[in-house]
Write a protein that holds these residues in place. Sequence first.
Motif, PDB file in Angstrom:
ATOM      1  N   UNK A 322      11.816  -1.383  11.663  1.00 52.19           N
ATOM      2  CA  UNK A 322      12.355  -0.754  10.451  1.00 52.19           C
ATOM      3  C   UNK A 322      11.476  -1.084   9.241  1.00 52.19           C
ATOM      4  N   UNK A 323      11.036  -2.340   9.156  1.00 54.56           N
ATOM      5  CA  UNK A 323      10.159  -2.738   8.052  1.00 54.56           C
ATOM      6  C   UNK A 323       8.857  -1.949   8.081  1.00 54.56           C
ATOM      7  N   UNK A 324       8.298  -1.779   9.288  1.00 55.42           N
ATOM      8  CA  UNK A 324       7.034  -1.046   9.401  1.00 55.42           C
ATOM      9  C   UNK A 324       7.213   0.417   9.020  1.00 55.42           C
ATOM     10  N   UNK A 325       8.319   1.018   9.450  1.00 57.62           N
ATOM     11  CA  UNK A 325       8.589   2.416   9.108  1.00 57.62           C
ATOM     12  C   UNK A 325       8.694   2.591   7.607  1.00 57.62           C
ATOM     13  N   UNK A 326       9.434   1.710   6.962  1.00 56.84           N
ATOM     14  CA  UNK A 326       9.566   1.752   5.506  1.00 56.84           C
ATOM     15  C   UNK A 326       8.207   1.673   4.829  1.00 56.84           C
ATOM     16  N   UNK A 327       7.428   0.683   5.179  1.00 55.77           N
ATOM     17  CA  UNK A 327       6.150   0.474   4.497  1.00 55.77           C
ATOM     18  C   UNK A 327       5.186   1.625   4.759  1.00 55.77           C
ATOM     19  N   UNK A 328       5.085   2.061   6.005  1.00 57.79           N
ATOM     20  CA  UNK A 328       4.172   3.157   6.345  1.00 57.79           C
ATOM     21  C   UNK A 328       4.554   4.441   5.624  1.00 57.79           C
ATOM     22  N   UNK A 329       5.855   4.719   5.555  1.00 59.39           N
ATOM     23  CA  UNK A 329       6.325   5.948   4.915  1.00 59.39           C
ATOM     24  C   UNK A 329       6.019   5.956   3.429  1.00 59.39           C
ATOM     25  N   UNK A 330       6.284   4.858   2.756  1.00 53.12           N
ATOM     26  CA  UNK A 330       6.034   4.795   1.315  1.00 53.12           C
ATOM     27  C   UNK A 330       4.543   4.908   1.027  1.00 53.12           C
ATOM     28  N   UNK A 331       3.725   4.166   1.744  1.00 49.49           N
ATOM     29  CA  UNK A 331       2.282   4.211   1.502  1.00 49.49           C
ATOM     30  C   UNK A 331       1.730   5.622   1.727  1.00 49.49           C
ATOM     31  N   UNK A 332       2.295   6.341   2.690  1.00 50.57           N
ATOM     32  CA  UNK A 332       1.788   7.660   3.043  1.00 50.57           C
ATOM     33  C   UNK A 332       2.032   8.705   1.972  1.00 50.57           C
ATOM     34  N   UNK A 333       2.861   8.397   0.965  1.00 47.02           N
ATOM     35  CA  UNK A 333       3.079   9.367  -0.120  1.00 47.02           C
ATOM     36  C   UNK A 333       1.959   9.335  -1.135  1.00 47.02           C
ATOM     37  N   UNK A 334       1.113   8.286  -1.089  1.00 54.04           N
ATOM     38  CA  UNK A 334      -0.032   8.223  -1.994  1.00 54.04           C
ATOM     39  C   UNK A 334       0.348   7.959  -3.444  1.00 54.04           C
ATOM     40  N   UNK A 335      -0.520   8.401  -4.352  1.00 50.52           N
ATOM     41  CA  UNK A 335      -0.286   8.160  -5.770  1.00 50.52           C
ATOM     42  C   UNK A 335      -0.164   6.678  -6.070  1.00 50.52           C
ATOM     43  N   UNK A 336       0.732   6.316  -6.967  1.00 52.76           N
ATOM     44  CA  UNK A 336       0.915   4.901  -7.307  1.00 52.76           C
ATOM     45  C   UNK A 336       1.584   4.119  -6.184  1.00 52.76           C
ATOM     46  N   UNK A 337       2.230   4.841  -5.264  1.00 55.14           N
ATOM     47  CA  UNK A 337       2.849   4.145  -4.136  1.00 55.14           C
ATOM     48  C   UNK A 337       1.812   3.502  -3.218  1.00 55.14           C
ATOM     49  N   UNK A 338       0.576   3.925  -3.329  1.00 51.53           N
ATOM     50  CA  UNK A 338      -0.497   3.279  -2.574  1.00 51.53           C
ATOM     51  C   UNK A 338      -0.609   1.817  -2.969  1.00 51.53           C
ATOM     52  N   UNK A 339      -0.289   1.522  -4.230  1.00 52.92           N
ATOM     53  CA  UNK A 339      -0.471   0.177  -4.776  1.00 52.92           C
ATOM     54  C   UNK A 339       0.853  -0.511  -5.126  1.00 52.92           C
ATOM     55  N   UNK A 340       1.951   0.159  -4.876  1.00 52.25           N
ATOM     56  CA  UNK A 340       3.252  -0.409  -5.278  1.00 52.25           C
ATOM     57  C   UNK A 340       3.566  -1.676  -4.478  1.00 52.25           C
ATOM     58  N   UNK A 341       4.256  -2.611  -5.121  1.00 51.83           N
ATOM     59  CA  UNK A 341       4.691  -3.837  -4.461  1.00 51.83           C
ATOM     60  C   UNK A 341       5.960  -3.521  -3.669  1.00 51.83           C
TER      61      UNK A 341
END
Length: 518
Positions: A322-341
Motif C-alpha cells: 500500500x505504501x509503494x502504491x501511494x508513493x508511486x502514484x503521487x510521483x507519477x503525477x509529476x509537477x511539484x509532486x515529483x519533489x513533495x515530501x
Amino acid sequence: MLIIDKTKMLTYLLLFTLFFSGTACKEDSAGEDIDEPDEVTLSIDQDSYDFSADGGSDKILITSNAKWKLTYESDAFCKPTIQSAIGDADVTINATANETTAARSMVMTLTSEGAEDVAISISQAAGEGEPVDPIEPEGPDYVDPDNTDMRDLTSIQLSQLMGIGWNLGNSMEAINAGSTPPTGSETTWGNPVVTKELIDAVKAAGFNTIRVPVSWSHMLSDQSTYKIKTEWLQRVEEVANYALDNEMYVVINVHWDGGWMDHPFYSEQDAINEKLAAFWKQIAVYFRDYDDHLLFAGSNEVRNEANYNAPTAEEAEVQNSFNQTFLTTVRATGGRNTYRHLIVQGFNTNIDHTVNELTIPDDETEDRMMVEVHYYDPYNFSLDENAASGKPLWGEPYKDQTGYVDTWGQEDWVEEQFGKMKTNFVDKGYPVLLGEYGALWRDVSGISDPNYPSQSEHDESRKYYLNYVTKAALDNGIIPVYWDNGHTGNNGFALFNRSSTEVSNQSALDGIISAGEE
C-alpha cells in the motif's frame, strides 16, 4: 386459462389459518379487521449470505405467525422477491453482479410489530471492474517535474521546521461506514463545521503543523470508478488553506475511511491497491500546484481489523505494498509532486511493528520521505475510558500512588520507543511523524473512592505526560502531532472548543507547547 398467483394464494391461506387460530383482532389503517396473534414470533434459518461477484439468488426461510416486512436501502445490490407478507415463507433474495473492484456488503432487516428486528447480513465478493489507468509519463494526467517553490530541503531539514502539530480529528474523516454506499459529512461525528477562526486559534496557541485526517469513500460521484466529488476536493482544499494561509505545514491523508484498507491479505491486495491508486491519483493531481508546506500521508492505522497483534508475513507484505502504491502514484503525477515530501506508515502505526516490518518504498526522488507512527502508551492511562480499570496518573512524580499508576509505559518506555525510531529511521535520513499521541481527560469528580486521585492530581499528571512525550519526540527528531477529537467532556481529547474557538483545556495545552520552549 386461469392463472394462479402462488404468492397471493399462500397469503390468503395464511390469513384463513390465522383467522381461526384464536388470535386477537384489531383494525388496520383502512378500518378493516385483521387477525393479530397474542405473541408474535419471528425468526429466520440463517442470518448471513455470501454471493460471488457474478451475483445470484438464495433463499431466506422466514418463520412467523404475523405480518412481517423486509427493509433495505433503495439502491441495495440485493433485493427480495417479496418485501412483505404474513406467516411462514421462503423468500428469494437476488444479488446483482458486482462490476466494481471492491467487495461490498449490506444489511436487510426483517421487522414485525411486537417482535425484535432480525438483521440479515449480505456480502458480495469484488468484481473485476474497469481497471484504473496508471498515470504514465506523457499521459493526460502527467506534467513535467516542477520544483518551483519546492525548497531544496531534505525531509530531515523540513521536519525541523514543522514544530509541534495538532490533529483536526473527527471532522473531515467523519463517515457512516455502515450504509451502502457510505454517507456522512464533517459534522457526522458531532463536531461543528471547521472554520478559519478555529485554525487561526490553533496557530495562535503555538502549533505550526496541522494534520487533517480525511475520508473519501462517502464523497464519490461514481462508486465503480472511485471518482471523488469535486466539491469535496474543494472543501478539503478550503480547510487546508486555513492553515497554509497561516504559513503552517499541512498533512492530508486517506484516513480510516470505513476500514476498507484493513484487510491486508493477498486475496484483497490488488483491489485495495487499485482503489488507493485511484484516490491518490485524483488527490495528487488536484493539489499538485501547492508548495512544500503541503505533505501527503498515504494511509492511517492499517492493520488486520480482526486483531491488534503483530502482523503475519502476509499482512506485513501487503501493507507495505500500500505504501509503494501511494508513493508511486503521487510521483507519477509529476509537477511539484515529483519533489513533495511524502509520509508512509508502519503496520498499525505501531512503533515495534514499524521497526520490525516496514519496508521503505522505492522512490526515484531522494530525501523526500517520512515515516509515521502513533503513540498511546500506556493504554490504561491514555485511552481507557473505564474509570475503574483506568490509571488516572502517570510518571515519576506519582510512582508511589500504587494502583493508580501503570507498572509499565513510564518515562523509560517513552525513551526506549522513541529511541528505536531515531536509530532505525531518523538517523538513516527518514524523519518520523508522530501522527497521533495524547491522553484522554478524565472527570474524576464523581468517583466515590476516597483514595482516588483528585481532579487536580489527574490534570497535573496529564500535563506532565503530554509535556514529557512531546519533548522526548522533539529530542529524537520526531514531529509530535497531538490528537484532538473535538470532545471537551469526560474522556475527551479536545484542547479547543470548536464552536467558540476558545481554549478548553489550558493545562494540557501548556504541557504540550512548553515542551518546545525548554
